[in-house]
Design a protein around this motif. Sequence first.
Motif, PDB file in Angstrom:
ATOM      1  N   GLN A   1      46.578  59.839  32.871  1.00  0.00           N
ATOM      2  CA  GLN A   1      46.200  61.241  33.055  1.00  0.00           C
ATOM      3  C   GLN A   1      47.399  62.169  32.889  1.00  0.00           C
ATOM      4  O   GLN A   1      47.278  63.261  32.340  1.00  0.00           O
ATOM      5  N   GLU A   2      48.566  61.705  33.354  1.00  0.00           N
ATOM      6  CA  GLU A   2      49.782  62.503  33.187  1.00  0.00           C
ATOM      7  C   GLU A   2      50.092  62.728  31.705  1.00  0.00           C
ATOM      8  O   GLU A   2      50.501  63.820  31.298  1.00  0.00           O
ATOM      9  N   GLU A   3      49.884  61.673  30.905  1.00  0.00           N
ATOM     10  CA  GLU A   3      50.121  61.801  29.465  1.00  0.00           C
ATOM     11  C   GLU A   3      49.137  62.789  28.838  1.00  0.00           C
ATOM     12  O   GLU A   3      49.507  63.597  27.986  1.00  0.00           O
ATOM     13  N   ILE A   4      47.881  62.693  29.260  1.00  0.00           N
ATOM     14  CA  ILE A   4      46.867  63.635  28.757  1.00  0.00           C
ATOM     15  C   ILE A   4      47.212  65.062  29.162  1.00  0.00           C
ATOM     16  O   ILE A   4      47.073  66.006  28.370  1.00  0.00           O
ATOM     17  N   ASP A   5      47.688  65.230  30.408  1.00  0.00           N
ATOM     18  CA  ASP A   5      48.082  66.573  30.872  1.00  0.00           C
ATOM     19  C   ASP A   5      49.252  67.118  30.066  1.00  0.00           C
ATOM     20  O   ASP A   5      49.309  68.317  29.769  1.00  0.00           O
ATOM     21  N   LYS A   6      50.175  66.234  29.689  1.00  0.00           N
ATOM     22  CA  LYS A   6      51.304  66.665  28.871  1.00  0.00           C
ATOM     23  C   LYS A   6      50.802  67.202  27.534  1.00  0.00           C
ATOM     24  O   LYS A   6      51.297  68.201  27.013  1.00  0.00           O
ATOM     25  N   ASN A   7      49.825  66.539  26.972  1.00  0.00           N
ATOM     26  CA  ASN A   7      49.264  66.980  25.706  1.00  0.00           C
ATOM     27  C   ASN A   7      48.556  68.324  25.865  1.00  0.00           C
ATOM     28  O   ASN A   7      48.673  69.202  25.004  1.00  0.00           O
ATOM     29  N   THR A   8      47.810  68.461  26.981  1.00  0.00           N
ATOM     30  CA  THR A   8      47.118  69.734  27.236  1.00  0.00           C
ATOM     31  C   THR A   8      48.118  70.876  27.336  1.00  0.00           C
ATOM     32  O   THR A   8      47.933  71.950  26.753  1.00  0.00           O
ATOM     33  N   ILE A   9      49.205  70.631  28.075  1.00  0.00           N
ATOM     34  CA  ILE A   9      50.246  71.655  28.208  1.00  0.00           C
ATOM     35  C   ILE A   9      50.868  71.942  26.844  1.00  0.00           C
ATOM     36  O   ILE A   9      51.145  73.100  26.501  1.00  0.00           O
ATOM     37  N   SER A  10      51.072  70.887  26.041  1.00  0.00           N
ATOM     38  CA  SER A  10      51.651  71.065  24.710  1.00  0.00           C
ATOM     39  C   SER A  10      50.748  71.934  23.831  1.00  0.00           C
ATOM     40  O   SER A  10      51.231  72.820  23.118  1.00  0.00           O
ATOM     41  N   VAL A  11      49.449  71.674  23.885  1.00  0.00           N
ATOM     42  CA  VAL A  11      48.499  72.457  23.089  1.00  0.00           C
ATOM     43  C   VAL A  11      48.491  73.905  23.557  1.00  0.00           C
ATOM     44  O   VAL A  11      48.517  74.837  22.739  1.00  0.00           O
ATOM     45  N   TYR A  12      48.485  74.103  24.880  1.00  0.00           N
ATOM     46  CA  TYR A  12      48.482  75.472  25.405  1.00  0.00           C
ATOM     47  C   TYR A  12      49.802  76.166  25.111  1.00  0.00           C
ATOM     48  O   TYR A  12      49.828  77.372  24.855  1.00  0.00           O
ATOM     49  N   LYS A  13      50.895  75.403  25.144  1.00  0.00           N
ATOM     50  CA  LYS A  13      52.183  75.988  24.798  1.00  0.00           C
ATOM     51  C   LYS A  13      52.144  76.483  23.353  1.00  0.00           C
ATOM     52  O   LYS A  13      52.558  77.608  23.058  1.00  0.00           O
ATOM     53  N   TYR A  14      51.646  75.642  22.444  1.00  0.00           N
ATOM     54  CA  TYR A  14      51.563  76.029  21.037  1.00  0.00           C
ATOM     55  C   TYR A  14      50.664  77.246  20.865  1.00  0.00           C
ATOM     56  O   TYR A  14      51.045  78.224  20.222  1.00  0.00           O
ATOM     57  N   ASN A  15      49.475  77.179  21.437  1.00  0.00           N
ATOM     58  CA  ASN A  15      48.506  78.262  21.251  1.00  0.00           C
ATOM     59  C   ASN A  15      48.971  79.560  21.896  1.00  0.00           C
ATOM     60  O   ASN A  15      48.836  80.641  21.308  1.00  0.00           O
ATOM     61  N   TYR A  16      49.512  79.460  23.093  1.00  0.00           N
ATOM     62  CA  TYR A  16      49.955  80.684  23.770  1.00  0.00           C
ATOM     63  C   TYR A  16      51.194  81.250  23.080  1.00  0.00           C
ATOM     64  O   TYR A  16      51.330  82.471  22.932  1.00  0.00           O
ATOM     65  N   SER A  17      52.095  80.368  22.637  1.00  0.00           N
ATOM     66  CA  SER A  17      53.262  80.839  21.884  1.00  0.00           C
ATOM     67  C   SER A  17      52.819  81.496  20.586  1.00  0.00           C
ATOM     68  O   SER A  17      53.391  82.504  20.153  1.00  0.00           O
ATOM     69  N   SER A  18      51.797  80.917  19.945  1.00  0.00           N
ATOM     70  CA  SER A  18      51.238  81.529  18.739  1.00  0.00           C
ATOM     71  C   SER A  18      50.686  82.915  19.042  1.00  0.00           C
ATOM     72  O   SER A  18      50.882  83.860  18.274  1.00  0.00           O
ATOM     73  N   ALA A  19      50.012  83.045  20.194  1.00  0.00           N
ATOM     74  CA  ALA A  19      49.460  84.345  20.592  1.00  0.00           C
ATOM     75  C   ALA A  19      50.580  85.363  20.794  1.00  0.00           C
ATOM     76  O   ALA A  19      50.508  86.493  20.298  1.00  0.00           O
ATOM     77  N   VAL A  20      51.626  84.958  21.524  1.00  0.00           N
ATOM     78  CA  VAL A  20      52.741  85.870  21.807  1.00  0.00           C
ATOM     79  C   VAL A  20      53.456  86.245  20.506  1.00  0.00           C
ATOM     80  O   VAL A  20      53.799  87.415  20.272  1.00  0.00           O
ATOM     81  N   LEU A  21      53.670  85.258  19.652  1.00  0.00           N
ATOM     82  CA  LEU A  21      54.342  85.518  18.379  1.00  0.00           C
ATOM     83  C   LEU A  21      53.533  86.477  17.513  1.00  0.00           C
ATOM     84  O   LEU A  21      54.067  87.443  16.965  1.00  0.00           O
ATOM     85  N   ASN A  22      52.242  86.226  17.384  1.00  0.00           N
ATOM     86  CA  ASN A  22      51.394  87.092  16.569  1.00  0.00           C
ATOM     87  C   ASN A  22      51.272  88.482  17.175  1.00  0.00           C
ATOM     88  O   ASN A  22      51.204  89.483  16.455  1.00  0.00           O
ATOM     89  N   LEU A  23      51.251  88.540  18.498  1.00  0.00           N
ATOM     90  CA  LEU A  23      51.198  89.835  19.175  1.00  0.00           C
ATOM     91  C   LEU A  23      52.474  90.618  18.912  1.00  0.00           C
ATOM     92  O   LEU A  23      52.437  91.820  18.616  1.00  0.00           O
ATOM     93  N   ALA A  24      53.611  89.927  19.016  1.00  0.00           N
ATOM     94  CA  ALA A  24      54.895  90.583  18.773  1.00  0.00           C
ATOM     95  C   ALA A  24      55.024  90.993  17.303  1.00  0.00           C
ATOM     96  O   ALA A  24      55.505  92.078  16.988  1.00  0.00           O
ATOM     97  N   SER A  25      54.589  90.121  16.408  1.00  0.00           N
ATOM     98  CA  SER A  25      54.675  90.430  14.984  1.00  0.00           C
ATOM     99  C   SER A  25      53.814  91.616  14.616  1.00  0.00           C
ATOM    100  O   SER A  25      54.129  92.352  13.677  1.00  0.00           O
TER     101      SER A  25
END
Length: 397
Positions: free
Chosen positions: A91-115
């Motif tokens: 479950q910890e490994e799955i949670d790491k992946n979830t955080i990774s996906v949210y990190k990517y998606n949220y970073s994409s949101a912030v980047l696109n918002l800033a751009s």
Amino acid sequence: MNKLGFIFLCFTGMFFQNSLAQSFADDQSVTQQVLQELNRERSLLSQNLEFRIKEIDSKISNLDESIQNTNSSAEKVEKLLERVKFLEERQEEIDKNTISVYKYNYSSAVLNLASMEREIKPLNLFNASREFYATLDQVSNPMHYEGYQEWFGEFRKFIEDEKKNDARLSALSHILNVTGDLAQGTPFTGMFAGTVFDGIGSFINSLGWGDKKLKQQSTEMLKLTTTVAQFTHDKDLIETEWESINKNLDELKELQEKAMQENLVQILEIDPTEFDRNFTNETDAKKRTQYILDISKIAENKIAEEKAKNPENWKQDYHDQMIAVQNLKIRFGTITFRILENLKKYDSLIKKYENDEYLKTKIADLKTKLNVVRNSFESTFNPQEYIKASNEMYVVE
């Protein structure tokens, strides 16, 4: 032109256009580089996750077989406890992946918002158009046609001489005094044009055989004025759309600034002045890229902290912000699409008047400059691709 203040402020020349196009391309390059790097990290983590899950699943499978084959209660308890530990690791490994996906998606949101800050700016300033709209104004004003100003002086003298004897000429004299220098752009349309037509008609009728040349010239000027007035009317039908586009662009800018405040300041706790210095106003694409990558690390830490504090509902705020940014991106793309479609309407206007005996020379010039505007706009903004990219900006867990 005041009506077109919406996107076209006064900058001139292809150099400015090319600079904007290059700036827009640089911003897209930064976005792509950051997302490629984040996606590379996410893909590596995903591959490691897949390997670790398979490894853990294999151990769990072996434990299950061992538990099934043992008759020792103590050994079963021990192996069951070990099985629980592996399930927790899984479950910890799955949670790491979830955080990774949210990190990517949220970073994409912030980047696109800033751009978007840097994308709205060239849209506001975009102006291959000064020459185009200056020419459009000239077509709409008979004062810019050969011989018209000189003839208008004769016409104006007639108005002043006869206004005491004709109420309509008196009204025309008044409105001419109110509007001032017609060469500056008072449009020959609507009630004003109608009053001018009546006045010219009276002027022509007042001329005798001895004024044959002036009468013929006045007849030509009446035709010119009528054609210009109709052109101006047709042009204004197109230009009313700019007011709506302008309003929508202003609304988008307000929403973008609000989203920047919520995400950068409130969620990520980044100083806006620092952000402007390191991203919005930074001209070095490599520095902007690294700065956004640094922000993605902050985002990852914030997501991990939020998950630890609120394990049940930690995703909601980030999910809402991501959807809000995606909607802003799609709205931006829709606005650029509307701008392009409105620019295309000038094609029909030009085609309608390109063979007119009075307007064709200026219309030919207008056509050339419109092509420059539209080609430059299309090379900078691709609405369909932008909207498509906005719809595909996030990965799925």
